[in-house]
Design an enzyme around this catalytic site. Sequence first.
Site, PDB file in Angstrom:
ATOM      1  N   ARG A 128       0.824  -1.215   0.000  1.00  0.00           N
ATOM      2  CA  ARG A 128       0.000   0.000   0.000  1.00  0.00           C
ATOM      3  C   ARG A 128       0.854   1.260   0.000  1.00  0.00           C
ATOM      4  O   ARG A 128       0.585   2.198  -0.751  1.00  0.00           O
ATOM      5  CB  ARG A 128      -0.970   0.007   1.181  1.00  0.00           C
ATOM      6  N   ASN A 166      -6.174  -2.710   1.993  1.00  0.00           N
ATOM      7  CA  ASN A 166      -6.148  -4.164   2.115  1.00  0.00           C
ATOM      8  C   ASN A 166      -7.577  -4.670   2.148  1.00  0.00           C
ATOM      9  O   ASN A 166      -8.487  -3.967   2.590  1.00  0.00           O
ATOM     10  CB  ASN A 166      -5.443  -4.596   3.399  1.00  0.00           C
TER      11      ASN A 166
END
Length: 93
Positions: A20, A38
């Site tokens: 990320r 996520n």
Amino acid sequence: MPVTARHLIIQGRVQGVFYRNWAVALARDLSLSGWVRNRRDASVEMWVEGAAEAIEQFIAQAHEGPPAARVLRVIAQPVETEGFVGFEKRPTA
């Protein structure tokens, strides 16, 4: 320059490997907007908006990700733009 958008699902070893953070940095470098998060199924989900060429570069690099990632599959679907400003990390969904 027209703005386009893609919804991405990244599968493989992509959580716990800074995917990320890597995506946020890359998106900002490419002047893309949207978000990354996520998912509970161990994948990473993203929404990217911007110039088509920049999105294609982003998707090409998403197949590799950061050094510790092991990407098995990138699913990219065209979507309508929503006008995001900036690129952010969101909570798990």
